[in-house]
Design an enzyme around this catalytic site. Sequence first.
Site: not given
Length: 519
Positions: A281, A298
């Site tokens: 991502d 993340d």
Amino acid sequence: MTPAPEPQDPPTIHEPVATEQTDDISDWDVESDYEDGYGAPSKSQAQGGASAADRPKINAHARIDDQMTDLARHASKIRLDNLTMQQIFRDKDRTDNATSDQVLDNHTRMIILNMLNRNIISEIYGTISTGKEANVYNAVAYDNNGERIERAVKVYKTIILGFKDRERYLAGEQRFKTIVDKALSAPRKMIKLWAEKEFRNLKRLHTAGIPCPEPIYLKYNVMVMGFLGDHTNGYAFPRLHDTKITGETLEETEAEWRRLYINLLSMMRRMYQVCGLVHGDLSEYNILYNEGVLYIIDVSQSVEHDHIEATNFLRMDIRNVNDFFARRGVDTLSDRTVYHFITDSTGAVDENGMRKAIDNLYATRPPLAESEEARAEQEIDNQVFRNQFIPTTLEEVYNLEVELGKKVDTRLYQHMLADSKVPESTGGEHKSGEGGESGSEDEEGDEGESGEVESGDEEREEGEGDRFEKKRPRGKKHLDKAEKHAHKMAVKEAKREKRKEKMPKHVKKKLVAANKKRK
């Protein structure tokens, strides 16, 4: 005649209250987290050797309430969105209740209070960001010298899951293959697995020297990590999407964006080759920027490079990176070129080596035409590559004859194949001499005569015959009598040495009995 003794009432057994909260606490094993019971007298000593059936059961629900009462003194140290913990508990507004239910449920609240009690963190005083899967809060800790240290606490949501596509990232993960099936059927176990996944991924990145938050502590769905931001006022570094780079001239601004683009490609390659991970991502929203340095954040959805979806995730990351820097005016490489650069296992992984490799890719690529038709053709090539099927194993190569007829540069899976030259066995005489000369002449081109080619083939066949000559098979049954006897004596001697370090049986029984009493 003596009268018969009156019947006595059986001992009172305090059964734990069968509520949903008790079941959750027992499943999460909260007692073992906060009370170890080390040094306490055993049950047999306290009750005079009563049998297991007569001993009263522990009221786990009451014990947890006592722990909550003891830890409540730390409640004032948790301040989220300028609200104290007592205000969050007492306020009956739907918005506040939803925030408390999603993040600060009873178990999460107890974990945070226990961290405060153990001085892992000293205070939580603000919110850094909120997302679909977790919230990140500012925290403070103090070292042995009393110095203030900024921390970040990431709390994963447990009740209302806004991010429900975790199965795509967990299924096929070799690190969690033994427990992933159970986790997919239980949302709470999935959250725990998801937090552990990001903690381990951050460890890999931090060990490899990739700029990222330092993982410090993890307990269930609460992770403590290093703070990326200004330690004086508690403001986090801005995202790359919100960064504005302004140089003295337009050329300096474009050069800075190009330098960041090259650095990010190098980080993606190091993440793939050294850490064995694909981000999954990667975009301008999951990258922080400060003083010319990019930080990767993340990584909970990051997968290993042998994951079944790793190729698709990598192409998606490349597309996001190229699209963002193209909007900033950077002359980006094609998606196909970046993919081969990241997955090439023969290149360098140090900073200077990767920078030289990227400069070489810019120098050796065909010149770009400024016409709209040429740009459209390049965009079509990127779209074809993004939707093209790339086999991850050789079993997925169906038309092998057709693939062998293609050029090497057009094979998308070329990085998975071995080199064309197979290393030959040592000691072969065909490497040097007339055989080697004829073989080299055969490789130079079509100028050599047919007789030289035939002699080279004959020498090559002789070398292969030496390499594949028949050898004695393995196994003890193929050994002669003397070798069998020597092997038998060696095994006996090894077992004799091992018995010297073996624990006596009476000592082992005492240790086993002592461990049973502690339980």
